[in-house]
Design a protein around this motif. Structure first.
Motif, PDB file in Angstrom:
ATOM      1  N   ASP A 140       0.858  -1.184   0.000  1.00 27.29           N
ATOM      2  CA  ASP A 140       0.000   0.000   0.000  1.00 27.29           C
ATOM      3  C   ASP A 140       0.900   1.242   0.000  1.00 27.29           C
ATOM      4  O   ASP A 140       1.387   1.673   1.047  1.00 27.29           O
ATOM      5  N   TRP A 141       1.104   1.809  -1.178  1.00 27.65           N
ATOM      6  CA  TRP A 141       2.013   2.936  -1.333  1.00 27.65           C
ATOM      7  C   TRP A 141       1.437   4.244  -0.797  1.00 27.65           C
ATOM      8  O   TRP A 141       2.138   5.252  -0.733  1.00 27.65           O
ATOM      9  N   SER A 142       0.183   4.246  -0.390  1.00 24.59           N
ATOM     10  CA  SER A 142      -0.386   5.455   0.210  1.00 24.59           C
ATOM     11  C   SER A 142       0.083   5.597   1.669  1.00 24.59           C
ATOM     12  O   SER A 142      -0.123   6.637   2.285  1.00 24.59           O
ATOM     13  N   LYS A 143       0.706   4.553   2.181  1.00 27.14           N
ATOM     14  CA  LYS A 143       1.218   4.564   3.555  1.00 27.14           C
ATOM     15  C   LYS A 143       2.729   4.791   3.551  1.00 27.14           C
ATOM     16  O   LYS A 143       3.371   4.780   2.511  1.00 27.14           O
TER      17      LYS A 143
END
Length: 108
Positions: free
Chosen positions: A56-59
């Motif tokens: 999860d690259w949003s994290k």
């Protein structure tokens, strides 16, 4: 861009903002099964290319291994090839067991 994070910093992040972290343990499954940090997701180095879409690259992405070599190597490759910012847990499991909060470890 790759930056290092210390065990104490990671402990504080886990305690205060765990939901914003994507902690990836790149050790092999047998190593992960022996002991791992409670919120770490297992994606072994040998499977990273096939499973990179699970991150999860949003994290805030942090990679870790046993001593730091594998995770640092993968951080550099991912950063260079995908342009992603990542953090590497300095000294990884060995450092976490020495300088971190061992109550956050799950042991076999």
């Amino acid at each position: 861009m790759v930056t290092d994070i210390q065990a104490q910093e990671l402990c504080e992040l886990i305690k205060t903002n765990k939901d914003s972290l994507e902690l990836i343990d790149v050790r092999e499954a047998s190593e992960y099964d022996e002991a791992h940090i409670e919120c770490a997701k297992s994606i072994p180095m040998s499977e990273m290319q096939a499973r990179i879409g699970e991150i999860d690259w949003s994290k805030d992405v942090i990679l870790m291994c046993h001593s730091g070599g594998r995770s640092k190597y993968l951080c550099n490759i991912i950063s260079a090839s995908m342009g992603k910012s990542l953090k590497n847990l300095n000294k990884c499991t060995t450092g976490f067991m020495k300088d971190g909060d061992v109550s956050l470890l799950i042991k076999k």
